[in-house]
Design a protein around this motif. Sequence first.
Motif, PDB file in Angstrom:
ATOM      1  N   SER A   1      -5.260   2.782  -3.775  1.00 44.83           N
ATOM      2  CA  SER A   1      -4.056   2.875  -2.939  1.00 44.83           C
ATOM      3  C   SER A   1      -3.446   4.265  -2.956  1.00 44.83           C
TER       4      SER A   1
ATOM      5  N   GLN B   1       3.884  -2.051  -0.618  1.00 43.17           N
ATOM      6  CA  GLN B   1       3.481  -1.945   0.780  1.00 43.17           C
ATOM      7  C   GLN B   1       4.712  -2.036   1.681  1.00 43.17           C
ATOM      8  N   GLY B   2       4.654  -1.397   2.833  1.00 42.93           N
ATOM      9  CA  GLY B   2       5.715  -1.532   3.819  1.00 42.93           C
ATOM     10  C   GLY B   2       7.011  -0.843   3.406  1.00 42.93           C
ATOM     11  N   THR B   3       8.102  -1.272   4.029  1.00 48.35           N
ATOM     12  CA  THR B   3       9.430  -0.713   3.758  1.00 48.35           C
ATOM     13  C   THR B   3      10.266  -1.771   3.048  1.00 48.35           C
ATOM     14  N   PRO B   4      10.497  -1.616   1.732  1.00 48.78           N
ATOM     15  CA  PRO B   4      11.239  -2.628   0.965  1.00 48.78           C
ATOM     16  C   PRO B   4      12.692  -2.740   1.424  1.00 48.78           C
ATOM     17  N   SER B   5      13.252  -3.919   1.293  1.00 48.60           N
ATOM     18  CA  SER B   5      14.650  -4.152   1.644  1.00 48.60           C
ATOM     19  C   SER B   5      15.565  -3.572   0.573  1.00 48.60           C
TER      20      SER B   5
ATOM     21  N   ARG C   1       3.618 -10.016  -4.509  1.00 50.85           N
ATOM     22  CA  ARG C   1       3.452 -10.153  -3.057  1.00 50.85           C
ATOM     23  C   ARG C   1       3.154  -8.818  -2.391  1.00 50.85           C
ATOM     24  N   TYR C   2       3.822  -7.746  -2.830  1.00 51.34           N
ATOM     25  CA  TYR C   2       3.779  -6.516  -2.055  1.00 51.34           C
ATOM     26  C   TYR C   2       3.126  -5.324  -2.766  1.00 51.34           C
TER      27      TYR C   2
ATOM     28  N   LYS D   1       0.636  -2.536  -3.907  1.00 52.37           N
ATOM     29  CA  LYS D   1      -0.592  -1.959  -3.365  1.00 52.37           C
ATOM     30  C   LYS D   1      -1.725  -2.200  -4.344  1.00 52.37           C
TER      31      LYS D   1
END
Length: 282
Positions: free
Chosen positions: A107, A198-202, A278-279, A281
């Motif tokens: 990653s 991964q992605g944009t965390p809240s 869940r998220y 990498k």
Amino acid sequence: MSKLSVGSGGSQRTNAGGTSTAERIAQHSVFERFARAGFVMTGIVHLIIGYLAIRIAVGDGGSADQSGAMAELGAKPGGTIALWVGAAAFGLMALWRLVEAALGSSSKPDADSKKSEAFHRAKAFALAVIYGAFAFSAYGFARGSGKSSSSESVGLTARLMQSTAGTIALIAAAMVIVAVGGYHLYKGGSQKFLDDLQGTPSSFVRRLGTIGYLAKGLAIAAIGVLVVLAATRSEPDKAAGLDGALKILGAQPYGVFLLVVAAAGIIVYGLYAFVMARYAKM
């Protein structure tokens, strides 16, 4: 020009090959599911440790560390099965980190420098050792032969303190533990943990990670400091790991309040581990 291109390309092919191998292993569906289950088990263990720390705060006793958490889990209905699953999950987490240590991260394939790459591989190896220890502990409790990690830490410390070389090794190990705690504090304060997701965390995930890493960093650093004190004062009983650190904290003025705050921080880290499941990498 052609010679330079060949040399550079050869290096890129080697790196790409290593990364490709790491990626194939890390992202194999079965391997990835079990590795992510390791994060779930990490979360469960930290939630139980936090719960045990609160019990210590209110005077119920117990051992607030990984062995205490696994003993508590094993005593519940279905706990033995959960421990067997945990042993497998932690074992595959350790294997995943070993793959990273040997081949690099799939990653994060592009290291800024050789020093950065060496640091990431060393960190991966250290995590492999930690998850390997978790796997061994879970395996022991699943078989009904688990032992208290606090008493084992005290026993090992006492044996090492019987020689000058052992004492020096103990202090060196303690400084490494303090450094690991400091790294967790840095990662939480700077929110570098977001790079692992991964992605944009809240914003909620950001808060969970920040509080969790800060709490975990303080706990780890406290363990290292206690080991240093145990070695320099010839008091091996002080090197009782996380359980000892929490009980010493609870014995201070306003100790009950401090212990509950520490327990809450550990619980938050446990919740963040579910986010990693869940998220993260892979």
